[in-house]
Design a protein around this motif. Structure first.
Motif, PDB file in Angstrom:
ATOM      1  N   LEU A 167       0.839  -1.203   0.000  1.00 30.90           N
ATOM      2  CA  LEU A 167       0.000   0.000   0.000  1.00 30.90           C
ATOM      3  C   LEU A 167       0.871   1.249   0.000  1.00 30.90           C
ATOM      4  CD1 LEU A 167      -2.692  -1.200   2.562  1.00 30.90           C
ATOM      5  CD2 LEU A 167      -3.053  -0.806   0.112  1.00 30.90           C
ATOM      6  N   LYS A 168       0.435   2.291  -0.691  1.00 33.34           N
ATOM      7  CA  LYS A 168       1.213   3.528  -0.808  1.00 33.34           C
ATOM      8  C   LYS A 168       0.649   4.656   0.049  1.00 33.34           C
ATOM      9  CE  LYS A 168       3.898   1.616  -3.807  1.00 33.34           C
ATOM     10  NZ  LYS A 168       4.841   0.719  -3.133  1.00 33.34           N
ATOM     11  N   GLN A 169      -0.611   4.527   0.484  1.00 28.24           N
ATOM     12  CA  GLN A 169      -1.206   5.571   1.307  1.00 28.24           C
ATOM     13  C   GLN A 169      -0.883   5.316   2.783  1.00 28.24           C
ATOM     14  OE1 GLN A 169      -2.561   2.829  -0.184  1.00 28.24           O
ATOM     15  NE2 GLN A 169      -4.708   3.348  -0.548  1.00 28.24           N
ATOM     16  N   PRO A 170      -1.109   6.294   3.668  1.00 31.93           N
ATOM     17  CA  PRO A 170      -0.812   6.078   5.080  1.00 31.93           C
ATOM     18  C   PRO A 170      -1.639   4.942   5.678  1.00 31.93           C
ATOM     19  CG  PRO A 170      -1.041   8.417   4.616  1.00 31.93           C
ATOM     20  CD  PRO A 170      -1.493   7.691   3.385  1.00 31.93           C
ATOM     21  N   VAL A 171      -0.949   4.050   6.392  1.00 29.59           N
ATOM     22  CA  VAL A 171      -1.564   2.891   7.034  1.00 29.59           C
ATOM     23  C   VAL A 171      -1.209   2.951   8.520  1.00 29.59           C
ATOM     24  CG1 VAL A 171      -1.650   0.364   7.134  1.00 29.59           C
ATOM     25  CG2 VAL A 171      -1.288   1.514   4.933  1.00 29.59           C
ATOM     26  N   LEU A 172      -2.222   2.777   9.380  1.00 27.55           N
ATOM     27  CA  LEU A 172      -2.003   2.748  10.823  1.00 27.55           C
ATOM     28  C   LEU A 172      -2.391   1.385  11.376  1.00 27.55           C
ATOM     29  CD1 LEU A 172      -1.359   4.193  13.534  1.00 27.55           C
ATOM     30  CD2 LEU A 172      -3.775   4.860  13.615  1.00 27.55           C
ATOM     31  N   GLY A 173      -1.401   0.630  11.837  1.00 30.59           N
ATOM     32  CA  GLY A 173      -1.665  -0.638  12.501  1.00 30.59           C
ATOM     33  C   GLY A 173      -1.866  -0.421  13.989  1.00 30.59           C
ATOM     34  N   ILE A 174      -2.861  -1.075  14.568  1.00 32.39           N
ATOM     35  CA  ILE A 174      -3.171  -0.904  15.988  1.00 32.39           C
ATOM     36  C   ILE A 174      -3.040  -2.243  16.711  1.00 32.39           C
ATOM     37  CG2 ILE A 174      -4.991  -0.336  17.640  1.00 32.39           C
ATOM     38  CD1 ILE A 174      -6.065   1.697  15.616  1.00 32.39           C
ATOM     39  N   CYS A 175      -2.291  -2.245  17.811  1.00 28.98           N
ATOM     40  CA  CYS A 175      -2.115  -3.402  18.688  1.00 28.98           C
ATOM     41  C   CYS A 175      -1.591  -4.610  17.890  1.00 28.98           C
ATOM     42  CB  CYS A 175      -3.408  -3.705  19.442  1.00 28.98           C
ATOM     43  SG  CYS A 175      -3.164  -4.822  20.849  1.00 28.98           S
ATOM     44  N   LEU A 176      -2.362  -5.684  17.778  1.00 22.56           N
ATOM     45  CA  LEU A 176      -1.906  -6.843  17.011  1.00 22.56           C
ATOM     46  C   LEU A 176      -1.641  -6.455  15.560  1.00 22.56           C
ATOM     47  CD1 LEU A 176      -1.295  -9.890  16.858  1.00 22.56           C
ATOM     48  CD2 LEU A 176      -3.740 -10.261  16.449  1.00 22.56           C
ATOM     49  N   GLY A 177      -2.386  -5.484  15.038  1.00 20.82           N
ATOM     50  CA  GLY A 177      -2.131  -5.000  13.676  1.00 20.82           C
ATOM     51  C   GLY A 177      -0.695  -4.524  13.523  1.00 20.82           C
ATOM     52  N   MET A 178      -0.213  -3.735  14.499  1.00 21.09           N
ATOM     53  CA  MET A 178       1.180  -3.292  14.458  1.00 21.09           C
ATOM     54  C   MET A 178       2.125  -4.485  14.531  1.00 21.09           C
ATOM     55  SD  MET A 178       3.455  -1.023  17.131  1.00 21.09           S
ATOM     56  CE  MET A 178       4.240  -2.431  17.927  1.00 21.09           C
ATOM     57  N   GLN A 179       1.824  -5.432  15.434  1.00 22.72           N
ATOM     58  CA  GLN A 179       2.714  -6.589  15.587  1.00 22.72           C
ATOM     59  C   GLN A 179       2.791  -7.428  14.313  1.00 22.72           C
ATOM     60  OE1 GLN A 179       1.734  -8.780  19.149  1.00 22.72           O
ATOM     61  NE2 GLN A 179       2.242  -7.066  20.496  1.00 22.72           N
ATOM     62  N   LEU A 180       1.671  -7.564  13.616  1.00 18.35           N
ATOM     63  CA  LEU A 180       1.671  -8.333  12.356  1.00 18.35           C
ATOM     64  C   LEU A 180       2.447  -7.616  11.255  1.00 18.35           C
ATOM     65  CD1 LEU A 180      -2.038  -9.587  12.258  1.00 18.35           C
ATOM     66  CD2 LEU A 180      -0.014 -10.884  12.935  1.00 18.35           C
ATOM     67  N   MET A 181       2.632  -6.305  11.394  1.00 17.60           N
ATOM     68  CA  MET A 181       3.423  -5.548  10.420  1.00 17.60           C
ATOM     69  C   MET A 181       4.926  -5.730  10.641  1.00 17.60           C
ATOM     70  SD  MET A 181       0.997  -2.175  10.535  1.00 17.60           S
ATOM     71  CE  MET A 181       1.784  -1.069   9.386  1.00 17.60           C
ATOM     72  N   CYS A 182       5.292  -6.387  11.739  1.00 21.04           N
ATOM     73  CA  CYS A 182       6.705  -6.636  12.038  1.00 21.04           C
ATOM     74  C   CYS A 182       7.201  -7.875  11.285  1.00 21.04           C
ATOM     75  CB  CYS A 182       6.901  -6.783  13.542  1.00 21.04           C
ATOM     76  SG  CYS A 182       6.525  -5.263  14.463  1.00 21.04           S
ATOM     77  N   HIS A 183       8.492  -8.146  11.423  1.00 22.65           N
ATOM     78  CA  HIS A 183       9.106  -9.259  10.700  1.00 22.65           C
ATOM     79  C   HIS A 183       8.531 -10.601  11.142  1.00 22.65           C
ATOM     80  CE1 HIS A 183      12.484 -11.961   9.522  1.00 22.65           C
ATOM     81  NE2 HIS A 183      12.416 -11.213   8.445  1.00 22.65           N
ATOM     82  N   SER A 184       8.395 -10.767  12.463  1.00 20.23           N
ATOM     83  CA  SER A 184       7.856 -12.029  12.990  1.00 20.23           C
ATOM     84  C   SER A 184       7.349 -11.797  14.404  1.00 20.23           C
ATOM     85  CB  SER A 184       8.943 -13.119  13.009  1.00 20.23           C
ATOM     86  OG  SER A 184       9.906 -12.823  14.012  1.00 20.23           O
ATOM     87  N   SER A 185       6.642 -12.788  14.940  1.00 23.92           N
ATOM     88  CA  SER A 185       6.197 -12.744  16.325  1.00 23.92           C
ATOM     89  C   SER A 185       6.427 -14.098  16.984  1.00 23.92           C
ATOM     90  CB  SER A 185       4.705 -12.390  16.414  1.00 23.92           C
ATOM     91  OG  SER A 185       4.254 -12.488  17.757  1.00 23.92           O
ATOM     92  N   GLU A 186       6.888 -14.059  18.229  1.00 21.40           N
ATOM     93  CA  GLU A 186       7.033 -15.301  18.992  1.00 21.40           C
ATOM     94  C   GLU A 186       5.683 -15.949  19.263  1.00 21.40           C
ATOM     95  OE1 GLU A 186      11.126 -14.722  21.607  1.00 21.40           O
ATOM     96  OE2 GLU A 186       9.201 -14.602  22.630  1.00 21.40           O
ATOM     97  N   GLU A 187       4.613 -15.170  19.189  1.00 20.01           N
ATOM     98  CA  GLU A 187       3.275 -15.719  19.444  1.00 20.01           C
ATOM     99  C   GLU A 187       2.887 -16.641  18.288  1.00 20.01           C
ATOM    100  OE1 GLU A 187      -1.066 -14.271  21.039  1.00 20.01           O
ATOM    101  OE2 GLU A 187      -0.001 -12.942  19.663  1.00 20.01           O
ATOM    102  N   GLY A 188       2.837 -17.928  18.566  1.00 19.07           N
ATOM    103  CA  GLY A 188       2.512 -18.898  17.524  1.00 19.07           C
ATOM    104  C   GLY A 188       3.602 -19.046  16.482  1.00 19.07           C
ATOM    105  N   ASN A 189       4.822 -18.557  16.802  1.00 21.57           N
ATOM    106  CA  ASN A 189       5.955 -18.633  15.860  1.00 21.57           C
ATOM    107  C   ASN A 189       5.530 -18.140  14.479  1.00 21.57           C
ATOM    108  OD1 ASN A 189       8.580 -19.150  15.117  1.00 21.57           O
ATOM    109  ND2 ASN A 189       8.200 -21.298  14.630  1.00 21.57           N
ATOM    110  N   THR A 190       5.066 -16.906  14.428  1.00 23.74           N
ATOM    111  CA  THR A 190       4.378 -16.359  13.257  1.00 23.74           C
ATOM    112  C   THR A 190       5.285 -15.491  12.409  1.00 23.74           C
ATOM    113  OG1 THR A 190       2.347 -16.323  14.559  1.00 23.74           O
ATOM    114  CG2 THR A 190       2.374 -14.973  12.557  1.00 23.74           C
ATOM    115  N   LYS A 191       5.288 -15.755  11.108  1.00 22.41           N
ATOM    116  CA  LYS A 191       5.969 -14.860  10.166  1.00 22.41           C
ATOM    117  C   LYS A 191       5.024 -13.698   9.868  1.00 22.41           C
ATOM    118  CE  LYS A 191       8.340 -14.918   5.660  1.00 22.41           C
ATOM    119  NZ  LYS A 191       7.726 -13.727   5.056  1.00 22.41           N
ATOM    120  N   GLY A 192       5.513 -12.474  10.045  1.00 24.91           N
ATOM    121  CA  GLY A 192       4.672 -11.299   9.843  1.00 24.91           C
ATOM    122  C   GLY A 192       4.760 -10.746   8.435  1.00 24.91           C
TER     123      GLY A 192
END
Length: 195
Positions: free
Chosen positions: A69-94
């Protein structure tokens, strides 16, 4: 101004929609690719568990759409975490937008962290007219460590990223829609102020 809240079955989207209405705007709830692409501003919420939320994004193809996406995107809470590289929660690739890995709080603090905490070292137009040490509302057991993309930090046992930014992407670990007048101002800054 077209505001779309991504509705992929893992968000507290009504409270965000009501917060935006209080600012005088209407938001569309959608998982439709064309609708999301046509938005001026996009909010990517998230509540729940990382691996199941990521599975919902993959099932709808939104995992491919969001990072491009090229427009401004705001991730909130888990949304922000899913925008990261990975999460230890459920060994998840973000989604790999933010170059940081989400990790779990140590056993030395009570998890999840629930309630009000302060934000500091504010470094973005997202926090225009927000004072240092203002209080915001959080509910989380996992966090993004401090990194080069940190634009606000909070402390719970250790200092961690309360907000991240990279290019047109922003993320808050806290819930602006539940953070009283401070959160409302942050949402207003995102809607009116981000280029």
């Amino acid at each position: 101004m077209k505001i779309v809240i991504i509705n992929y079955g893992a968000g507290n989207i009504q409270s965000i929609k009501f917060a935006i209405q209080r600012l005088g705007y209407e938001a569309v709830l959608s998982h439709d690719v064309a609708e999301i692409q046509s938005a001026d501003k996009i909010i990517f919420p998230g509540v729940g568990e990382a691996s199941s939320a990521m599975a919902k994004l993959r099932a709808s193809g939104l995992d491919k759409l969001i990072p491009n996406l090229k427009q401004p995107v705001l991730g909130i809470c888990l949304g922000m975490q899913l925008m990261c590289h990975s999460s230890e929660e459920g060994n998840t690739k973000g989604l790999g937008i933010f170059d940081v890995d989400v990790v779990k709080f140590s056993n030395e603090v009570k998890v999840p962290q629930i309630g009000w905490n302060q934000i500091a070292n504010l470094k973005s137009g997202l926090f225009k007219d927000i004072e240092e040490k203002e209080h915001i509302y959080l509910v989380h057991s996992f966090y993004a460590p401090l990194c080069s993309e940190t634009i606000a930090e909070s402390e719970y046992g250790i200092k961690y990223s309360a907000a991240l930014a990279k290019d047109n992407f922003y993320g808050t670990q806290f819930h602006p829609e539940k953070s009283s007048s401070v959160g409302e101002k942050i949402l207003e800054n995102f809607i009116r102020g981000m280029p």
